[in-house]
Design an enzyme around this catalytic site. Structure first.
Site, PDB file in Angstrom:
ATOM      1  N   CYS A 288       1.232  -7.598   3.725  1.00  0.00           N
ATOM      2  CA  CYS A 288      -0.008  -6.904   3.389  1.00  0.00           C
ATOM      3  C   CYS A 288      -0.721  -6.466   4.681  1.00  0.00           C
ATOM      4  O   CYS A 288      -0.107  -5.805   5.519  1.00  0.00           O
ATOM      5  CB  CYS A 288      -0.866  -7.810   2.509  1.00  0.00           C
ATOM      6  SG  CYS A 288      -2.307  -7.016   1.766  1.00  0.00           S
TER       7      CYS A 288
ATOM      8  N   ASP B 103       3.857  -0.826  -5.882  1.00  0.00           N
ATOM      9  CA  ASP B 103       2.679  -1.222  -5.109  1.00  0.00           C
ATOM     10  C   ASP B 103       1.696  -0.058  -5.027  1.00  0.00           C
ATOM     11  O   ASP B 103       1.981   0.949  -4.376  1.00  0.00           O
ATOM     12  CB  ASP B 103       3.142  -1.631  -3.705  1.00  0.00           C
ATOM     13  CG  ASP B 103       2.023  -2.179  -2.841  1.00  0.00           C
ATOM     14  OD1 ASP B 103       0.842  -1.987  -3.184  1.00  0.00           O
ATOM     15  OD2 ASP B 103       2.338  -2.806  -1.814  1.00  0.00           O
TER      16      ASP B 103
ATOM     17  N   HIS C 250       2.661  -5.162  -5.425  1.00  0.00           N
ATOM     18  CA  HIS C 250       2.117  -5.623  -4.142  1.00  0.00           C
ATOM     19  C   HIS C 250       2.067  -7.154  -4.158  1.00  0.00           C
ATOM     20  O   HIS C 250       1.848  -7.774  -5.178  1.00  0.00           O
ATOM     21  CB  HIS C 250       0.709  -5.061  -3.946  1.00  0.00           C
ATOM     22  CG  HIS C 250       0.134  -5.341  -2.594  1.00  0.00           C
ATOM     23  ND1 HIS C 250       0.622  -4.762  -1.449  1.00  0.00           N
ATOM     24  CD2 HIS C 250      -0.878  -6.164  -2.207  1.00  0.00           C
ATOM     25  CE1 HIS C 250      -0.068  -5.195  -0.400  1.00  0.00           C
ATOM     26  NE2 HIS C 250      -0.981  -6.041  -0.844  1.00  0.00           N
TER      27      HIS C 250
END
Length: 247
Positions: free
Chosen positions: A126, A184, A215
């Site tokens: 991330c 995502d 995600h």
């Protein structure tokens, strides 16, 4: 039987003290190091477990608290709306120069660490995926593993939401691994295509994997966790690090 040692060190930066959590195999000879950059929530339970799993493969894993100049040492943001809001606020408040200084402090510390061979990689998920990629511009980083890195395609990391991470990619000298979730929403198809095209045009050698996943599919809390893919990704990561740091 191999065991792990978990500790932390407080390192000084020009913007205050940065706490770094370390996970390492006990009693091993010197091992390569991996700077593991977390999500916006800092060193949560899932991040600690991911770090410990990697350390068990024979690495000194160092997990910095990325928001050290804004939050008290040891702060962990919750996986809720308030934690998400605070993490995203700080992601765009912290200056790029501060992110970069943190890399330099970490590399210097790990290079002198008695348990480190001197070979260092960066790895992140991330926000941490972007930080791992950006860390690859440091001469002390030999390999970069970026898992669903945010804000790379939009060049919006840091204060002012204007970074040069992707623009400078041709300067990268580290080995590169990218892993993405095709479902995502934070890195849509056109964003992934922009990054891939830029990498191709740069002439760099890189490795690229996309999975039908959301995600944060590596995070072992919450509905997006995909344990089967997490096992596959650990195998990809450890093979990549082995090739990059142990050759």
């Amino acid at each position: 039987m191999a065991t792990l040692t978990e500790s932390f060190a407080d390192l000084e930066t020009t913007r205050g003290t940065m706490r770094v959590h370390t996970f390492s195999p006990t009693g091993e000879a010197k091992v390569p190091a991996v700077i593991f950059y977390s999500e916006i929530f800092q060193v949560t339970g899932p991040i600690r477990r991911m770090a410990a799993a990697l350390a068990g493969e024979g690495y000194l894993v160092a997990v910095p608290e990325v928001y050290h100049e804004f939050e008290p040492l040891g702060t962990v943001l919750a996986y809720d709306q308030a934690g998400s809001d605070r993490g995203n606020e700080l992601k765009y408040t912290k200056e790029l120069a501060s992110y970069d200084e943190d890399v330099d402090v970490l590399v210097k510390w790990l290079s002198a660490h008695p348990d480190c061979t001197g070979k260092i990689a960066s790895y992140g998920v991330c926000l941490g995926g972007h930080l791992a990629l950006r860390a690859g511009y440091h001469a002390g980083i030999s390999a970069v593993a970026a898992f669903y890195p945010t804000d790379v395609h939009s060049a919006t990391l840091g204060a002012g939401k204007s970074d040069d991470t992707l623009k400078r990619i041709a300067e990268m000298d580290a080995s590169l691994l990218f892993v993405w979730g095709r479902l995502d929403p934070h890195i849509p198809k056109d964003g992934r295509e922009l990054i891939h095209r830029t990498l191709e045009e740069s002439g760099l050698s890189f490795e690229w994997h996309e999975f039908n996943a959301a995600h944060a599919f590596l995070r072992d809390e919450g509905p997006r966790y995909n344990p089967a893919l997490a096992r596959v990704c650990m195998a990809i990561l450890t093979r990549f690090l082995g090739e990059s740091l142990r050759a």
